[in-house]
Design an enzyme around this catalytic site. Structure first.
Site, PDB file in Angstrom:
ATOM      1  N   ASP A 155       5.034   0.882 -11.544  1.00 13.89           N
ATOM      2  CA  ASP A 155       3.902   1.642 -11.649  1.00 13.89           C
ATOM      3  C   ASP A 155       4.226   2.985 -10.536  1.00 13.89           C
ATOM      4  O   ASP A 155       4.812   3.220  -9.968  1.00 13.89           O
ATOM      5  CB  ASP A 155       2.893   1.006 -10.719  1.00 13.89           C
ATOM      6  CG  ASP A 155       1.950   0.319 -11.955  1.00 13.89           C
ATOM      7  OD1 ASP A 155       2.444   0.002 -13.024  1.00 13.89           O
ATOM      8  OD2 ASP A 155       0.990  -0.702 -11.626  1.00 13.89           O
TER       9      ASP A 155
ATOM     10  N   LYS B 114       0.489   4.669 -14.356  1.00 10.64           N
ATOM     11  CA  LYS B 114      -0.879   5.281 -14.872  1.00 10.64           C
ATOM     12  C   LYS B 114      -1.398   6.231 -13.900  1.00 10.64           C
ATOM     13  O   LYS B 114      -1.897   5.653 -13.086  1.00 10.64           O
ATOM     14  CB  LYS B 114      -1.863   3.987 -15.191  1.00 10.64           C
ATOM     15  CG  LYS B 114      -1.224   3.019 -16.166  1.00 10.64           C
ATOM     16  CD  LYS B 114      -2.247   1.742 -16.349  1.00 10.64           C
ATOM     17  CE  LYS B 114      -1.648   0.703 -17.233  1.00 10.64           C
ATOM     18  NZ  LYS B 114      -2.511  -0.362 -17.587  1.00 10.64           N
TER      19      LYS B 114
ATOM     20  N   MET C 224     -11.006   2.862  -6.175  1.00  5.56           N
ATOM     21  CA  MET C 224     -11.097   3.776  -7.179  1.00  5.56           C
ATOM     22  C   MET C 224     -12.600   4.398  -7.473  1.00  5.56           C
ATOM     23  O   MET C 224     -13.109   4.608  -8.472  1.00  5.56           O
ATOM     24  CB  MET C 224     -10.830   3.081  -8.653  1.00  5.56           C
ATOM     25  CG  MET C 224      -9.179   2.391  -8.789  1.00  5.56           C
ATOM     26  SD  MET C 224      -9.143   1.348 -10.308  1.00  5.56           S
ATOM     27  CE  MET C 224     -10.186  -0.053  -9.443  1.00  5.56           C
TER      28      MET C 224
ATOM     29  N   GLY D  10       0.079  -1.962  -4.275  1.00  3.29           N
ATOM     30  CA  GLY D  10      -0.951  -2.894  -3.943  1.00  3.29           C
ATOM     31  C   GLY D  10      -0.699  -4.386  -3.794  1.00  3.29           C
ATOM     32  O   GLY D  10       0.415  -4.656  -4.067  1.00  3.29           O
ATOM     33  N   ASP D  11      -1.787  -4.933  -4.436  1.00  8.09           N
ATOM     34  CA  ASP D  11      -1.813  -6.330  -4.851  1.00  8.09           C
ATOM     35  C   ASP D  11      -2.187  -6.496  -6.428  1.00  8.09           C
ATOM     36  O   ASP D  11      -3.311  -5.910  -6.771  1.00  8.09           O
ATOM     37  CB  ASP D  11      -2.706  -7.329  -3.976  1.00  8.09           C
ATOM     38  CG  ASP D  11      -2.520  -8.839  -4.608  1.00  8.09           C
ATOM     39  OD1 ASP D  11      -1.974  -9.543  -3.838  1.00  8.09           O
ATOM     40  OD2 ASP D  11      -3.040  -9.089  -5.585  1.00  8.09           O
TER      41      ASP D  11
ATOM     42  N   PRO E 158       0.574  -1.240   0.032  1.00 13.16           N
ATOM     43  CA  PRO E 158       0.044   0.066  -0.128  1.00 13.16           C
ATOM     44  C   PRO E 158       0.879   1.297  -0.103  1.00 13.16           C
ATOM     45  O   PRO E 158       0.233   2.490  -0.045  1.00 13.16           O
ATOM     46  CB  PRO E 158      -0.925   0.024   1.064  1.00 13.16           C
ATOM     47  CG  PRO E 158       0.147  -1.178   2.163  1.00 13.16           C
ATOM     48  CD  PRO E 158       0.788  -1.876   1.303  1.00 13.16           C
TER      49      PRO E 158
END
Length: 247
Positions: A40, A62, A174, A94-95, A17
């Site tokens: 990322d 992104k 999200m 995260g995962d 996280p």
């Protein structure tokens, strides 16, 4: 002496996280021997320091609702770098198997003769404990519903209405762009007083949060300067009171 044959491999790794110390030991060891890291936006950059000298670091992030690296380009880089250099790490926040595209990337790699492995990460909803919010609690929550706030077509997930009918904690990923719609959905079902919380940048020093009622989600976000990346937690667990330390 002939050159050592390159063994193409892909490791899709969950970076957790935010706090770099929350990465798994298995992931830590793989990062120390990788040749390439495709990382990322939400992966903590401190994890890149674990890579050996000469490791190629490529940003393929992104940003929500902003510029991003197309998934097709990420696939191309996985194939290109694995065949050229060997071990490639795809480091995702995260995962990677929870609202990520990690499995797609593993499938692509295998279709092109590249061995692919998965190392899970702590997903952001598990960081709710840093705000003293348990995802389940006896007599309060019978389970967990995990839904995306925004589907591929941009609409709010229909699963939210199904989740609202249960006695489980609802966790929305999200969902900040849909926060007004989420609140209105609960209000329309007479559930506007349900406790809710928003947590942004969970586990990091810049972590921010707010607690209140689901009907006030938009107001909570505005008054506390909360935006993405954040998770929304709805259910009685978000209303549990913190017990002070007994002297």
């Amino acid at each position: 002496m002939p050159e050592k044959e390159v063994k193409p491999e892909l490791y899709v790794i969950g970076a957790g996280p935010g706090d770099p110390e929350l990465i798994t030991l298995k992931a830590y060891k793989v990062l120390q021997r990788t040749k390439v890291i495709l990382y990322d936006n939400l992966a903590n950059k401190e994890l890149l320091d674990l890579a050996p000298a000469g490791c190629e670091l490529i940003y393929v992030g992104k940003h929500p609702y902003g510029e991003y690296t197309p998934q097709e380009r990420i696939h191309e880089l996985i194939k290109e770098k694995a065949l050229e250099k060997g071990l490639v790490v795809r480091l995702k926040g995260g995962d990677p198997f929870i609202f990520g595209r990690g499995f797609e990337e593993m499938q692509y790699a295998r279709e092109h003769g590249i061995e692919a492995f998965f190392i899970p990460g702590i997903t952001s909803m598990q960081a709710s404990g840093f705000e003293d919010i348990p995802l389940t609690h006896r007599t309060v929550s019978e389970g967990i519903w995990v839904v995306t706030g925004t589907k591929k077509d941009g609409s709010l997930s229909n699963d939210l209405r199904l989740a609202m009918q249960s006695n489980s904690t609802v966790v929305i990923y999200m969902g900040m762009k849909k926060i007004a719609e989420i609140a209105a959905t609960y209000v329309s079902e007479g559930m506007g007083e349900t406790p809710a919380a928003i947590i942004q940048h969970a586990t990091l020093s810049k972590q921010k949060s707010a607690k209140g009622k689901v009907k006030d989600l938009e107001k909570m976000a505005q008054e506390n300067g909360l935006t993405h990346p954040a998770i929304i937690i709805i259910g009685e667990v978000a209303g549990l009171q913190k017990i002070p330390l007994q002297q």
